[in-house]
Design a protein around this motif. Structure first.
Motif, mmCIF file in Angstrom:
data_model
loop_
_atom_site.group_PDB
_atom_site.id
_atom_site.type_symbol
_atom_site.label_atom_id
_atom_site.label_comp_id
_atom_site.label_asym_id
_atom_site.label_seq_id
_atom_site.Cartn_x
_atom_site.Cartn_y
_atom_site.Cartn_z
ATOM 1 N N THR A 110 1.460 -4.018 9.018
ATOM 2 C CA THR A 110 1.553 -5.450 8.686
ATOM 3 C C THR A 110 2.864 -6.037 9.220
ATOM 4 O O THR A 110 3.928 -5.436 9.090
ATOM 5 C CB THR A 110 1.513 -5.656 7.153
ATOM 6 N N LYS B 237 -0.676 -8.612 1.624
ATOM 7 C CA LYS B 237 -0.866 -7.176 1.460
ATOM 8 C C LYS B 237 -0.127 -6.431 2.572
ATOM 9 O O LYS B 237 -0.281 -6.781 3.739
ATOM 10 C CB LYS B 237 -2.355 -6.831 1.476
ATOM 11 N N TYR C 219 0.498 -3.205 4.701
ATOM 12 C CA TYR C 219 0.042 -1.910 5.176
ATOM 13 C C TYR C 219 1.060 -1.417 6.226
ATOM 14 O O TYR C 219 2.047 -2.105 6.505
ATOM 15 C CB TYR C 219 -1.346 -2.018 5.799
ATOM 16 N N ASP D 169 0.863 -1.181 0.000
ATOM 17 C CA ASP D 169 0.000 0.000 0.000
ATOM 18 C C ASP D 169 0.906 1.239 0.000
ATOM 19 O O ASP D 169 1.468 1.622 1.027
ATOM 20 C CB ASP D 169 -0.887 -0.021 1.253
#
Length: 436
Positions: free
Chosen positions: A434, A429, A431, A378
């Motif tokens: 994470t 994914k 972020y 992201d």
């Protein structure tokens, strides 16, 4: 001006899944042939025009992509062509060109061997994989640029060369198709010496053999009656034609398939004794080496299009398909055209494009092996973690994993689906919070 998107007619673009399949098949071919002691070489895609127009390539010499001379040499050649009103178009084309794209790998191999023979072992077992070019009419499984995979043995005059070539190629094809659940291959074995002996026994003159063989080579398309009619239409005496086609009726309709029996009833008085011994030994010895899914059989109707074959010839067909997927033979006199000294030579070529076409028609795909992981970052909230993600990916690649790092797209769901379709099973994914 808007440029053209599509490839030149008869040429191909390959998508990633196409390349994965092609590389997998090539890997099997290389591994199999390496176990038989073949060593890989490479020759240029462009050859001297004289080498490719020396009457060795048969019909392929009509399909050559010629390369024009350059600069003053081209201007001089064009001036000569314009000044000779009687010059035929073919001669004019050769005068303007000094090189051409190779139409097969055999002629370049013979030039290569003649050039480097003092640095090569005897016998020399060569593997060549590369693109060849023919100005042919494109159709399914037939292209103007395509890949050939050849193995050749130069320097062995015994039938051990033929036996080795048949066994190695049979092993490679079995390994390729076994994964797709395909079996049932036939190795057709013939001999140009036997072909010539039958033509001689029927009354044809040596200068007539090439045309007679070209017509015989059409038998799988027009049948024996069609061969008979075309021979008659070409002006050959009916008694010659009837005797000649009678030989093949003995094979096709009466079922006389044993080579010694067939030869004894057709051309025993004109055939070289060595040819009979050779083909019998090849069938028995190679038959003992190949797998259970492969059948070897004597085939006196086999011609092979190249005029350079001097002895044994062979092709491999696959059940339920109307075309050969491999072919080759002995060509003992070609090397001598380059260096003045003949060398025994024999080769087998796999029809790589046809094999890939069959596998694609079957819908077979090579599954990716090993772990495949993707990081989607992201970039709005976790751009500060890019260095950390790449460092993690580098460690995992060093461990043998396939890892990609991508910026996360707005449509992350579609992005994930695309990655999953490509074989990525672990998608993370990234972020700001994470945990890696």
């Amino acid at each position: 001006m808007k440029l053209i998107q599509t490839p030149v007619k008869g040429m191909q673009d390959f998508l990633p899944e196409d390349m994965a399949l092609r590389q997998h098949v090539l890997g099997i071919i290389r591994d199999t042939y390496a176990r038989y002691g073949f060593t890989e070489i490479e020759t240029p895609v462009m050859e001297h025009i004289e080498n490719l127009t020396g009457k060795n390539g048969g019909e392929n010499e009509k399909l050559i992509f010629k390369v024009e001379k350059r600069g003053r040499e081209l201007e001089k050649a064009l001036s000569q062509v314009r000044g000779d009103a009687d010059m035929l178009p073919e001669a004019a084309g050769t005068r303007i060109a000094d090189s051409a794209l190779r139409y097969d790998l055999t002629v370049p191999l013979c030039r290569y061997y003649a050039c480097h023979k003092n640095d090569l072992p005897t016998p020399f077992k060569a593997l060549q994989i590369g693109s060849v070019f023919r100005a042919d009419r494109p159709q399914k499984g037939r292209f103007r640029q395509f890949t050939q995979c050849d193995i050749d043995i130069i320097g062995d005059s015994s039938v051990m060369a033929e036996i080795e070539l048949i066994a190695a190629t049979s092993d490679a094809l079995s390994a390729i198709f076994r994964e797709a659940g395909v079996s049932g291959f036939t190795v057709h074995v013939g001999d140009r010496r036997i072909l010539r002996a039958m033509a001689r026994s029927a009354g044809f003159a040596p200068e007539e053999y090439d045309e007679v063989f070209i017509i015989l080579d059409k038998m799988d398309k027009i049948g024996l009656d069609g061969v008979r009619e075309e021979l008659l239409q070409s002006g050959y005496a009916p008694e010659k034609v009837e005797k000649y086609t009678g030989f093949f009726r003995l094979f096709e309709e009466d079922g006389v398939r044993d080579p010694e029996t067939f030869i004894g009833r057709t051309c025993a008085d004109t055939v070289e004794e060595e040819a009979v011994k050779d083909i019998s030994l090849i069938l028995s010895a190679a038959g003992a080496m190949v797998g259970e899914d492969i059948t070897l059989k004597f085939d006196p109707t086999l011609v092979r299009g190249m005029s350079y074959y001097t002895g044994t010839i062979f092709e491999i067909s696959i059940d339920n398909y109307s075309f050969a997927i491999a072919g080759g033979g002995r060509y003992d006199r070609m090397v001598g055209q380059f260096c003045g000294q003949d060398a025994p030579a024999c080769g087998f070529s796999i029809g790589f494009e046809r094999i890939v076409t069959i596998l694609k028609d079957l819908g077979w795909k090579k599954e990716r092996s090993g772990a495949m992981k993707a990081y989607l970052v992201d970039m709005k909230g976790a751009s500060g973690r890019v260095e950390e993600v790449f460092a993690k990916a580098a460690k995992e690649r060093a461990q043998g994993m396939t890892v990609v790092v991508q910026p996360m797209k707005k449509n992350a769901k579609f992005q994930v689906e695309t990655l999953e379709k490509g074989g990525y099973t672990d998608i993370l994914k990234i972020y700001a919070d994470t945990v890696l």
